[in-house]
Each structure stands twice: as structure tokens, then as C-alpha cells.
Design a protein around this motif. Structure first.
Motif, PDB file in Angstrom:
ATOM      1  N   SER A 425       9.464  32.288 -15.155  1.00 45.53           N
ATOM      2  CA  SER A 425       9.884  31.661 -13.901  1.00 45.53           C
ATOM      3  C   SER A 425       9.363  32.511 -12.754  1.00 45.53           C
ATOM      4  O   SER A 425       8.902  33.643 -12.955  1.00 45.53           O
ATOM      5  CB  SER A 425      11.411  31.562 -13.829  1.00 45.53           C
ATOM      6  OG  SER A 425      11.980  32.865 -13.778  1.00 45.53           O
ATOM      7  N   LEU A 426       9.444  31.953 -11.566  1.00 44.98           N
ATOM      8  CA  LEU A 426       9.012  32.705 -10.389  1.00 44.98           C
ATOM      9  C   LEU A 426       9.812  33.989 -10.258  1.00 44.98           C
ATOM     10  O   LEU A 426       9.270  35.048  -9.917  1.00 44.98           O
ATOM     11  CB  LEU A 426       9.189  31.839  -9.138  1.00 44.98           C
ATOM     12  CG  LEU A 426       8.662  32.427  -7.830  1.00 44.98           C
ATOM     13  CD1 LEU A 426       7.150  32.598  -7.882  1.00 44.98           C
ATOM     14  CD2 LEU A 426       9.044  31.542  -6.658  1.00 44.98           C
ATOM     15  N   TYR A 448      -3.426  29.489  -3.178  1.00 44.99           N
ATOM     16  CA  TYR A 448      -3.991  28.443  -4.056  1.00 44.99           C
ATOM     17  C   TYR A 448      -3.731  27.017  -3.590  1.00 44.99           C
ATOM     18  O   TYR A 448      -4.256  26.065  -4.179  1.00 44.99           O
ATOM     19  CB  TYR A 448      -3.454  28.632  -5.480  1.00 44.99           C
ATOM     20  CG  TYR A 448      -3.869  29.966  -6.083  1.00 44.99           C
ATOM     21  CD1 TYR A 448      -5.205  30.222  -6.388  1.00 44.99           C
ATOM     22  CD2 TYR A 448      -2.938  30.963  -6.304  1.00 44.99           C
ATOM     23  CE1 TYR A 448      -5.599  31.444  -6.921  1.00 44.99           C
ATOM     24  CE2 TYR A 448      -3.315  32.191  -6.848  1.00 44.99           C
ATOM     25  CZ  TYR A 448      -4.644  32.416  -7.141  1.00 44.99           C
ATOM     26  OH  TYR A 448      -5.027  33.618  -7.667  1.00 44.99           O
ATOM     27  N   GLY A 449      -2.927  26.845  -2.594  1.00 47.60           N
ATOM     28  CA  GLY A 449      -2.723  25.511  -2.055  1.00 47.60           C
ATOM     29  C   GLY A 449      -1.661  24.698  -2.750  1.00 47.60           C
ATOM     30  O   GLY A 449      -1.455  23.528  -2.403  1.00 47.60           O
ATOM     31  N   PHE A 450      -1.012  25.249  -3.750  1.00 53.26           N
ATOM     32  CA  PHE A 450       0.099  24.549  -4.397  1.00 53.26           C
ATOM     33  C   PHE A 450       1.140  25.570  -4.837  1.00 53.26           C
ATOM     34  O   PHE A 450       0.861  26.765  -4.939  1.00 53.26           O
ATOM     35  CB  PHE A 450      -0.368  23.703  -5.586  1.00 53.26           C
ATOM     36  CG  PHE A 450      -1.418  24.376  -6.447  1.00 53.26           C
ATOM     37  CD1 PHE A 450      -1.087  25.400  -7.321  1.00 53.26           C
ATOM     38  CD2 PHE A 450      -2.748  23.972  -6.361  1.00 53.26           C
ATOM     39  CE1 PHE A 450      -2.049  26.008  -8.096  1.00 53.26           C
ATOM     40  CE2 PHE A 450      -3.719  24.592  -7.133  1.00 53.26           C
ATOM     41  CZ  PHE A 450      -3.381  25.610  -8.007  1.00 53.26           C
ATOM     42  N   TYR A 451       2.319  25.052  -5.102  1.00 59.94           N
ATOM     43  CA  TYR A 451       3.431  25.934  -5.450  1.00 59.94           C
ATOM     44  C   TYR A 451       3.355  26.402  -6.893  1.00 59.94           C
ATOM     45  O   TYR A 451       2.679  25.776  -7.738  1.00 59.94           O
ATOM     46  CB  TYR A 451       4.763  25.222  -5.200  1.00 59.94           C
ATOM     47  CG  TYR A 451       5.059  24.979  -3.742  1.00 59.94           C
ATOM     48  CD1 TYR A 451       5.423  26.025  -2.896  1.00 59.94           C
ATOM     49  CD2 TYR A 451       4.949  23.691  -3.197  1.00 59.94           C
ATOM     50  CE1 TYR A 451       5.685  25.805  -1.544  1.00 59.94           C
ATOM     51  CE2 TYR A 451       5.201  23.470  -1.845  1.00 59.94           C
ATOM     52  CZ  TYR A 451       5.563  24.527  -1.030  1.00 59.94           C
ATOM     53  OH  TYR A 451       5.806  24.312   0.296  1.00 59.94           O
ATOM     54  N   GLU A 454       4.330  23.789  -9.505  1.00 62.94           N
ATOM     55  CA  GLU A 454       3.283  22.780  -9.690  1.00 62.94           C
ATOM     56  C   GLU A 454       2.175  23.320 -10.589  1.00 62.94           C
ATOM     57  O   GLU A 454       1.689  22.621 -11.499  1.00 62.94           O
ATOM     58  CB  GLU A 454       2.683  22.374  -8.340  1.00 62.94           C
ATOM     59  CG  GLU A 454       3.658  21.660  -7.426  1.00 62.94           C
ATOM     60  CD  GLU A 454       3.078  21.398  -6.059  1.00 62.94           C
ATOM     61  OE1 GLU A 454       3.631  20.547  -5.348  1.00 62.94           O
ATOM     62  OE2 GLU A 454       2.081  22.043  -5.690  1.00 62.94           O
ATOM     63  N   PHE A 455       1.762  24.556 -10.317  1.00 63.56           N
ATOM     64  CA  PHE A 455       0.695  25.173 -11.108  1.00 63.56           C
ATOM     65  C   PHE A 455       1.113  25.324 -12.569  1.00 63.56           C
ATOM     66  O   PHE A 455       0.356  24.987 -13.493  1.00 63.56           O
ATOM     67  CB  PHE A 455       0.336  26.539 -10.530  1.00 63.56           C
ATOM     68  CG  PHE A 455      -0.696  27.278 -11.328  1.00 63.56           C
ATOM     69  CD1 PHE A 455      -2.011  26.823 -11.381  1.00 63.56           C
ATOM     70  CD2 PHE A 455      -0.360  28.423 -12.040  1.00 63.56           C
ATOM     71  CE1 PHE A 455      -2.974  27.506 -12.135  1.00 63.56           C
ATOM     72  CE2 PHE A 455      -1.304  29.102 -12.791  1.00 63.56           C
ATOM     73  CZ  PHE A 455      -2.626  28.639 -12.825  1.00 63.56           C
ATOM     74  N   ARG A 460       0.801  23.631 -18.246  1.00 65.45           N
ATOM     75  CA  ARG A 460       1.469  23.255 -19.497  1.00 65.45           C
ATOM     76  C   ARG A 460       1.078  21.839 -19.944  1.00 65.45           C
ATOM     77  O   ARG A 460       0.819  21.597 -21.132  1.00 65.45           O
ATOM     78  CB  ARG A 460       2.989  23.366 -19.321  1.00 65.45           C
ATOM     79  CG  ARG A 460       3.488  24.797 -19.328  1.00 65.45           C
ATOM     80  CD  ARG A 460       4.958  24.895 -19.002  1.00 65.45           C
ATOM     81  NE  ARG A 460       5.479  26.243 -19.237  1.00 65.45           N
ATOM     82  CZ  ARG A 460       6.705  26.645 -18.918  1.00 65.45           C
ATOM     83  NH1 ARG A 460       7.539  25.803 -18.300  1.00 65.45           N
ATOM     84  NH2 ARG A 460       7.087  27.891 -19.189  1.00 65.45           N
ATOM     85  N   ILE A 461       1.023  20.893 -18.995  1.00 63.64           N
ATOM     86  CA  ILE A 461       0.658  19.517 -19.339  1.00 63.64           C
ATOM     87  C   ILE A 461      -0.798  19.466 -19.815  1.00 63.64           C
ATOM     88  O   ILE A 461      -1.151  18.744 -20.764  1.00 63.64           O
ATOM     89  CB  ILE A 461       0.870  18.575 -18.137  1.00 63.64           C
ATOM     90  CG1 ILE A 461       2.362  18.499 -17.780  1.00 63.64           C
ATOM     91  CG2 ILE A 461       0.327  17.177 -18.437  1.00 63.64           C
ATOM     92  CD1 ILE A 461       3.254  17.945 -18.864  1.00 63.64           C
ATOM     93  N   GLY A 462      -1.649  20.249 -19.158  1.00 63.48           N
ATOM     94  CA  GLY A 462      -3.055  20.301 -19.573  1.00 63.48           C
ATOM     95  C   GLY A 462      -3.197  20.802 -21.000  1.00 63.48           C
ATOM     96  O   GLY A 462      -3.984  20.257 -21.795  1.00 63.48           O
TER      97      GLY A 462
END
Length: 514
Positions: A425-426, A448-451, A454-455, A460-462
């Protein structure tokens, strides 16, 4: 009236002096007379005259020996005029040696004699006033330190009536020496004393007693409370004109005999109300029924301020600090409680600064905020100093992080890519890299332009899609492999991102291959 004794072996000379001279007009009364030196010695010891007018040549003990022996007896305040029928330089010279005030020749010149008497009366008046002040000063310090009390009789000796009331005031100068127009504590004391003597109308002005740094005690006396209050307000107004920013803490009014210690305690108690009351003069009688708050330090509140510093959230920090100091007054915190909180907050902020790799020497506002523990400041000045310190801590921490930010964030990204399948986790990553989680999240988004979430989800989905295409693992096994603790959550997030369930994605991918 000053007491004078006439000494001459010729009775008609003594009688002539008594009738010729306007003794009362010159400020004297004749307390005794003697016809020779021996009798004069006995009478002087008994009557303690302020002035002895003596002939030089007398049988037995002459005038010069009389002067010498009276002076040696301890009556050092007695003055002498020598009246002689002989214009002898030796006698005049010896008279000067013994400290004689004047050497007059017979027959006595009335005008010359009275002028001499008037001059000596002025000296005696000044000396008596000095002794009176010295006695009052000595007694006052004995009184203040509790070594002895005083009595109505002693007050009467000073010209103070038995019906008199007193109030003890502690004058506290707000700020530090370099913040006001006077150079040092000695100048403060001198100016306060000058205004006290010039403005305050009362039978006697007592000395100033120092109650630590920039706090001075004075005794105000009067025939009633209204008179004392009037004197206090006039005194306060004159201090403003100097200018000196002061807060005055005043005890209850009571008879000054044997109660000064209690009045000092009450004035000291009124000091505790400094931040619960914004009046220039704080009267103990008006605040004693108000309950002060002595809370222990609110660690959560302090931690919130430190987090705002760590996250460089200046707007929230300033709002929270303003609200905090408003609460100090609204909740009627004691002066000690306010000082304790400030010290605790400073310690916590310094820990943050050091943890970020900076050092105390980089903080130019640190000495000023630490002065809040040593000098009396008004609440608004305290808030300003603490705020300046907090803002500088923000800047120092942020500057300290800048050189490491890009390097560290890339390391963190690689770490996520290598450990995405674990329960990360963060917060756990921030702990791993000794960073604040909120700051890490902001830095990740900025880079990186996203949180972070999200990353991690995309990662994980990839990886899940790859497993669905290349293995026969069941859906729950795929979910576990890529770090999802719940298969339902995995399916929900997968469908949200891909528009298909994991099973539908596998079937579609398989048909594509065939």
C-alpha cells in the motif's frame, strides 16, 4: 522642624541668640542648651539635635573637642555652626577639618546667621528625605521577601494614614529588549521609576522590586480603591507614551500592614490570565472566579500541524494555527499551558526537520520562537513567531527533499513493479522509504501523471490479462497471483477496466489465437 542646641559659656550670648534669630522661620526649634562642653555632650546624647551652634573657647571641653566627640559618638548626621569671638585662622581651619558647616564671628550678624541656618536646613531636609527613602527601601525589601511584616505605626511614620489601602502591581514589559525603544532592563526600570514618582500621587513611593526578566513590582496606595485605580490607569497611559507595551497585573486592594506577601501572590496569580484576557490591566479581583484551563498537550492536534508542515500544505497550516491560538483564548488556557504547547510543537517540528536530513542551524526563525519561553509576549506575537517557524520548517523540509525526489520516486516505481503481487500500500511503501504517505502520493502523481492506486491497479490487471491468456489457472488463482485478496473485487475491477469479465476476456483471447 529641625532640632537645634545652643552651647556657650556666656548665658547672655545664648539668650541673645534665642531672641535675635527667627528660628522657626529658618525651620528650627530650640531643643536644649548647655553652658560648657561636658554638659553639651550629655544633652546631645539625650536630645540628638540636628544642629549644634557652639562657641569655640569654653572651659574644660572646648568647641572643637565637643564637635569631635559628638561626631565620634555615632551622631554622624548632626551639623555644627561655630560662633567665635576670635578671628583666628587656626580655629577656622580646624572647623573645616571637622566638617563644620559655618564659622561665624561675634557679634552675630542676624542676616548672615539666618542665611547660614536656611542653607543647613535645606541640607538637613535632603538628608532626612534620603534616609526616609533608604529606610523605606530596606523595609520594603524585607517586606517583599517575607522576612518581616510592617505595622500601622511604621506606616504612620511615613505619613501614611491607618485607613490607607494598597494594591501590588506587577508591570510586565511585552517583547524583547531589541523590540522596543529602550536599550536594556536598567533603562526600563529607570523609566518606570520616573513615571511612578512623577505621575502617581501618594504619600510615599516605594522602591521597584524585580520579579525576574522584564517584570517589575510596585506598591500603589490610596485612601480608597477609586484613587488607586485612577493612579494605575494614569501610570499605564504614561507608559504607552514612552512607548512601552506593558501588561499590568494587580492584586486585590487591602490594608498594606502585614498583607504584602498575599498581595504579591495575587498579582502573580493574575499573571496566569495573560492569554485568557486581552486587557492592558488585569485585576485579580476580576479574574479570580474565572476557571483557567490546564490541559495536557493534545498530541493529535500537534501531529496534524506537523503533518501539514511535512506535506507542505501551507494554507491548511496557517488556518489551523490561527484557529488554534483563537482556541487558547476562548478556552482560557493558562499562560503555562500555552507555553507548554508551543515548546512541544517546536520539538516535534524539529524532529521532522532532522528526519528530513536538515539541521537546526538552517532554521533562522528557531531562536525567535525559543525566545517565547524566556520573554513575555502578547498572544498575537506568539502566534506570529510560531507561524514563521512552521512556514520555514515547510520550506526547509521541501528543499531538502528536492534533490532526492526524482531518484527516490523512480526507485519506488521499480519497487512497485517488482512487488505488485504482494500486499503493498502507499502507507507501507512510504514507511519502507522513510517518507510521508501523503507527500509520496503527491510526488508520484506529479511525476507520472496518475495516482499510486491507479498505477498499482493497472499493473495488476495487466499481469492478470497475461496469465489469463497464457495459463489455465482458475480465476481465483489469477487474482491471488497478481495481489488481489478478494476474487470478487478482482472481477469487479477487471470488468470496470476491460469491459469484460476475466472469463469473457479468456474466451475472447483464446478464439483470437485459434
Amino acid at each position: 522642624m529641625h532640632k537645634v542646641m545652643l552651647v556657650d559659656d556666656e548665658m547672655f550670648v545664648r539668650e541673645g541668640m534665642k531672641t535675635l534669630i527667627d528660628w522657626e522661620g529658618c525651620g528650627y526649634r530650640i531643643c536644649g542648651e548647655a553652658h560648657n562642653g561636658e554638659q553639651a555632650l550629655r544633652e546631645a546624647a539625650k536630645l540628638c539635635p540636628d544642629l549644634i551652634v557652639t562657641d569655640i573657647r569654653m572651659p574644660g571641653i572646648d568647641g572643637l573637642e565637643l564637635i569631635q566627640r559628638v561626631s565620634q559618638s555615632g551622631q554622624t548626621g548632626t551639623k555644627f555652626i561655630v560662633v567665635s569671638g576670635y578671628n583666628d585662622f587656626f580655629y577656622a581651619q580646624q572647623s573645616i577639618k571637622y566638617g563644620v558647616c559655618d564659622f561665624l564671628l561675634k557679634p552675630i550678624d542676624k542676616r548672615e546667621f539666618e542665611q547660614s541656618l536656611s542653607r543647613i536646613a535645606e541640607v538637613l531636609n535632603q538628608e532626612k528625605e534620603t534616609r526616609k527613602k533608604q529606610q523605606a527601601e530596606f523595609l520594603f525589601y524585607e517586606w517583599v521577601t517575607g522576612k518581616k511584616g510592617t505595622s500601622l505605626r511604621e506606616m504612620g511614620d511615613w505619613g501614611v494614614s491607618s485607613s490607607i489601602l494598597s494594591g501590588y502591581a506587577i508591570i510586565e514589559i511585552n517583547g524583547k529588549a531589541d523590540m522596543v525603544h529602550l536599550a536594556a532592563a536598567a533603562a526600563y526600570k529607570t523609566k518606570i521609576k520616573e513615571i511612578y514618582h512623577r505621575v502617581v500621587k501618594q504619600p510615599i513611593h516605594f522602591p521597584i522590586y524585580e520579579h525576574g526578566r522584564q517584570r517589575y513590582g510596585l506598591l500603589f496606595i490610596g485612601e480608597g480603591e477609586e484613587e488607586i485605580r485612577h493612579n494605575l490607569y494614569r501610570f499605564s497611559e504614561q507608559l504607552v507614551n514612552v512607548p512601552l507595551d506593558v501588561t499590568i497585573y494587580v492584586s486585590a486592594f487591602s490594608s498594606p500592614a502585614d498583607c504584602l506577601q498575599e498581595q504579591i501572590r495575587e498579582a502573580g496569580e493574575a499573571l496566569r490570565y495573560k492569554y485568557a484576557n486581552d486587557e492592558r490591566i488585569i485585576f485579580y479581583e476580576q479574574v479570580k472566579e474565572i476557571t483557567l484551563s490546564y490541559p495536557s498537550v493534545d498530541d493529535g492536534q500537534c501531529q496534524t500541524l506537523v503533518e501539514y508542515i511535512e506535506e507542505a500544505r501551507l494554507e491548511q497550516l496557517m488556518t489551523a494555527m490561527k484557529d488554534l491560538f483563537a482556541q487558547f483564548r476562548a478556552r482560557r488556557l493558562s499562560a503555562e499551558a500555552v507555553q507548554t504547547f508551543i515548546l512541544y510543537f517546536v520539538q516535534k517540528a524539529l524532529q521532522l526537520v532532522k528526519g528530513a536530513g536538515a539541521c537546526e542551524e538552517q532554521l533562522t526563525t528557531l531562536p525567535r520562537v525559543l525566545e517565547c519561553q524566556d520573554y513575555p509576549f502578547r498572544l498575537e506575537e506568539l502566534r506570529k513567531r510560531v507561524m514563521d517557524f512552521a512556514v520555514e520548517c515547510c520550506w526547509v523540509v521541501e528543499e531538502q527533499r528536492k534533490p532526492l525526489s526524482l531518484c527516490e520516486i523512480h526507485k519506488i516505481k521499480r519497487y512497485i513493479e517488482e512487488h505488485y503481487a504482494e500486499n503493498i500500500s502507499l502507507k507501507s511503501i512510504a514507511k519502507q522509504f522513510y517518507m510521508n504517505p501523503v507527500y509520496l502520493g503527491q510526488l508520484f502523481k506529479k511525476t507520472y501523471g496518475f495516482y499510486f492506486k491507479e498505477f498499482l491497479l493497472q499493473l495488476r490487471i495487466g499481469q492478470a490479462k497475461k496469465l489469463l491468456r497464457t495459463t489455465n489457472l482458475r480465476i481465483y488463482e489469477v487474482a491471488e497471483k497478481v495481489g488481489f485478496g478478494s476474487v470478487d473485487y478482482f472481477v469487479t475491477q477487471f470488468e470496470k477496466m476491460e469491459g469484460l469479465t476475466p472469463s469473457e476476456y479468456r474466451k475472447k483471447s483464446t478464439r483470437s489465437i485459434l
